[in-house]
Scaffold this active site. Structure first.
Site, PDB file in Angstrom:
ATOM      1  N   TYR A 144       0.849  -1.183   0.000  1.00  0.00           N
ATOM      2  CA  TYR A 144       0.000   0.000   0.000  1.00  0.00           C
ATOM      3  C   TYR A 144       0.886   1.233   0.000  1.00  0.00           C
ATOM      4  O   TYR A 144       1.831   1.319   0.782  1.00  0.00           O
ATOM      5  CB  TYR A 144      -0.904   0.002   1.239  1.00  0.00           C
ATOM      6  CG  TYR A 144      -1.808   1.206   1.343  1.00  0.00           C
ATOM      7  CD1 TYR A 144      -2.852   1.387   0.445  1.00  0.00           C
ATOM      8  CD2 TYR A 144      -1.621   2.159   2.344  1.00  0.00           C
ATOM      9  CE1 TYR A 144      -3.696   2.491   0.543  1.00  0.00           C
ATOM     10  CE2 TYR A 144      -2.463   3.266   2.452  1.00  0.00           C
ATOM     11  CZ  TYR A 144      -3.502   3.424   1.545  1.00  0.00           C
ATOM     12  OH  TYR A 144      -4.332   4.515   1.649  1.00  0.00           O
ATOM     13  N   ASP A 239       9.328   2.922  -0.177  1.00  0.00           N
ATOM     14  CA  ASP A 239       8.266   3.574   0.575  1.00  0.00           C
ATOM     15  C   ASP A 239       8.454   3.199   2.044  1.00  0.00           C
ATOM     16  O   ASP A 239       8.057   2.114   2.469  1.00  0.00           O
ATOM     17  CB  ASP A 239       6.891   3.141   0.053  1.00  0.00           C
ATOM     18  CG  ASP A 239       5.759   3.843   0.803  1.00  0.00           C
ATOM     19  OD1 ASP A 239       6.058   4.560   1.779  1.00  0.00           O
ATOM     20  OD2 ASP A 239       4.586   3.664   0.396  1.00  0.00           O
ATOM     21  N   LYS A 267       4.151   9.029   8.967  1.00  0.00           N
ATOM     22  CA  LYS A 267       3.960   8.398  10.278  1.00  0.00           C
ATOM     23  C   LYS A 267       4.948   8.904  11.346  1.00  0.00           C
ATOM     24  O   LYS A 267       4.767  10.008  11.826  1.00  0.00           O
ATOM     25  CB  LYS A 267       3.957   6.884  10.109  1.00  0.00           C
ATOM     26  CG  LYS A 267       2.788   6.489   9.168  1.00  0.00           C
ATOM     27  CD  LYS A 267       2.401   5.048   9.091  1.00  0.00           C
ATOM     28  CE  LYS A 267       1.093   4.946   8.299  1.00  0.00           C
ATOM     29  NZ  LYS A 267       1.117   4.092   7.141  1.00  0.00           N
TER      30      LYS A 267
HETATM   31  C1  LIG Z   1       0.458   4.609   5.756  1.00  0.00           C
HETATM   32  C2  LIG Z   1       1.193   4.401   4.504  1.00  0.00           C
HETATM   33  C3  LIG Z   1       1.060   5.269   3.413  1.00  0.00           C
HETATM   34  C4  LIG Z   1       0.040   6.372   3.372  1.00  0.00           C
HETATM   35  O1  LIG Z   1       0.279   7.363   4.327  1.00  0.00           O
HETATM   36  P1  LIG Z   1      -0.939   8.323   4.751  1.00  0.00           P
HETATM   37  O2  LIG Z   1      -0.301   9.267   5.724  1.00  0.00           O
HETATM   38  O3  LIG Z   1      -1.992   7.443   5.332  1.00  0.00           O
HETATM   39  O4  LIG Z   1      -1.405   9.015   3.529  1.00  0.00           O
HETATM   40  C5  LIG Z   1       1.873   5.074   2.319  1.00  0.00           C
HETATM   41  N1  LIG Z   1       2.761   4.073   2.291  1.00  0.00           N
HETATM   42  C6  LIG Z   1       2.919   3.220   3.315  1.00  0.00           C
HETATM   43  C7  LIG Z   1       3.928   2.126   3.231  1.00  0.00           C
HETATM   44  C8  LIG Z   1       2.128   3.338   4.452  1.00  0.00           C
HETATM   45  O5  LIG Z   1       2.250   2.468   5.444  1.00  0.00           O
END
Ligand SMILES: *Cc1c(COP(=O)(O)O)cnc(C)c1O
Length: 432
Positions: A144, A239, A267
């Protein structure tokens, strides 16, 4: 446990907010229950609107590595609050957070702040396309990367939980540029790159997949991504929105010794405030406006309160021994959960990297999304609800990770293990 306040609030919310929630997985649909409305949290505890207390392993889906309301973070935000909440002009705080990220993650030579992980990924993709002059993106099933159009193809997290293949509203012409392959399959990847490599602007990956439950990279997988992207002239994007400052201070790339071209963050770097960032090699980052032609902007980007919370968090987790302590407690929890399941004769597969872990109701191995999806989600739902009744707050999906924070101590971990033993035993006797 009485949950009437949460239930009443959810009834109201359903009338005003689609699904009653501002992010889909919060709705708890897949586990057959309803969301708790949260009143407050401190340390590793979260309290719902009815005053029930839970040990929290969601940690706001990753950011709260110090637990809730850590004194240093609250103090930092309070001080900034006295100076103003937003200026739309540069501040010293942006310079300091950028410096801390660059110091922690050597592949990042320049960094741009945004407001969410989604925005960070979306911007990094645009940059990769602008830099390479190519349109193609290659991702992996079950990873994701936020909800930007191009990435909602075979995505993890809520998309996986709700079982939707992509999303209506994503134009076919946009999705057509995105190729999605199985995670942990270097041969399939090599073949795809041989065929399409010269059209691929970037390969994006969660270096530890934390949005299909938790699936760690098998030896050689990330190495293959690095080799093949280099050969094809495609950028490699890690990511690290979830893994950055989570699995190690230098992120997953420091753990596995791979240097990506670009990295996305979110995060933890916001310490519980809305922040994202993307960074990487100087010659690539210099393509961003106003230095270069690739446009990306934000009214609230680099917001002072968010920067302050991020800086305070990074300062705390930089202390020697921080990650060792987290590792020890997380290992204790993983072993305890494994024993609890084994004791009840329930097959689970636990995967863990530092303080993020996942437990699949599945005899394993689980190395990719299709194997993750073979889990017994109905059994997970009963486990989830059983744990909730015992005061343990887990992510309401088989396809989400569990996070341990520095605020969890051995007693909290052991209480959690005891709860799991009881719940697992009850599950076994019900299914008899
Ligand atoms: C949480 C997450 C996102 C999205 O971040 P948001 O702040 O919810 O938009 C993208 N990539 C990874 C790997 C994530 O865990």
């Amino acid at each position: 446990m009485k949950r009437t306040q949460s239930q009443d609030l959810f009834r109201q919310a359903l009338k005003q907010i689609p699904g009653g929630v501002n992010s889909p997985v919060r709705a708890c649909k897949s586990v057959g229950s309803e969301p708790l409305f949260i009143d407050r949290a401190v340390g590793c505890f979260i309290y719902d609107a009815d005053g029930n207390r839970y040990i929290d392993y969601v940690g706001s889906w990753g950011p709260m590595i110090l637990g809730h309301r850590h004194a240093a973070v609250i103090q930092a935000v309070r001080e900034v609050l006295e100076r103003g909440t937003s200026f739309g002009a540069p501040t010293d705080l942006e310079v300091e957070l950028a410096a801390r990220i660059i110091e922690a993650v050597p592949s990042v030579e320049m960094v741009r702040m945004v407001n969410s992980g989604t925005e960070a990924v979306m911007s990094a993709i645009r940059l990769a396309r602008g830099f390479t002059g190519r349109d193609g993106i290659l991702k992996f099933d079950g990873c994701y990367h936020g909800h930007a159009d191009a990435l909602l193809v075979e995505a993890g997290s809520g998309v996986a939980t709700l079982g939707i293949p992509g999303s209506p509203g994503v134009p076919q012409s946009v999705a057509a540029h995105t190729l999605s392959l199985p995670y942990n399959d270097p041969q399939r990847f090599r073949d795809a790159m041989r065929q399409h490599g010269d059209t691929i602007a970037c390969v994006i990956v969660e270096p530890v997949a934390g949005n299909m439950g938790l699936v760690s990279p098998r030896p050689g997988f990330l190495e293959t991504l690095r080799e093949e992207t280099e050969k094809a002239g495609s950028l490699l994007i890690f990511d690290e929105v979830m893994t950055g400052f989570r699995v190690a201070y230098g992120g997953a790339q420091s753990l596995y010794g791979i240097t990506p071209d670009l990295t996305t963050f979110g995060k933890i770097i916001g310490g519980g405030m809305p922040v994202g960032a993307y960074g990487g090699k100087r010659d690539i980052m210099e393509h961003i406006a106003p230095q270069g032609p690739v446009y990306q902007a934000g009214t609230l980007s680099g917001n002072p309160m968010a920067m302050a919370a991020g800086i305070a968090t990074l300062k705390e987790i930089r202390h020697a021994g921080f990650y060792d302590a987290l590792e020890e407690k997380s290992k204790r929890l993983a072993e305890g959960l494994e024993k609890a399941a084994a004791g009840a004769g329930i097959s689970v597969t636990i995967d863990r990297v530092g303080s993020m872990m996942g437990m699949f109701f599945n005899s394993g191995p689980v190395t990719c999304f299709s194997e993750a999806k073979a889990s017994d989600t109905a059994l997970f739902g009963r486990y989830y609800n059983g744990m909730l009744e015992k005061g343990i707050y887990l992510a309401p999906s088989q396809f989400e990770a569990l996070f341990v924070s520095s605020a969890h101590n051995v007693e909290h971990i052991d209480e959690t293990i005891r709860a799991a033993e009881e719940v697992m035993a009850a599950l076994k006797s019900e299914s008899g």
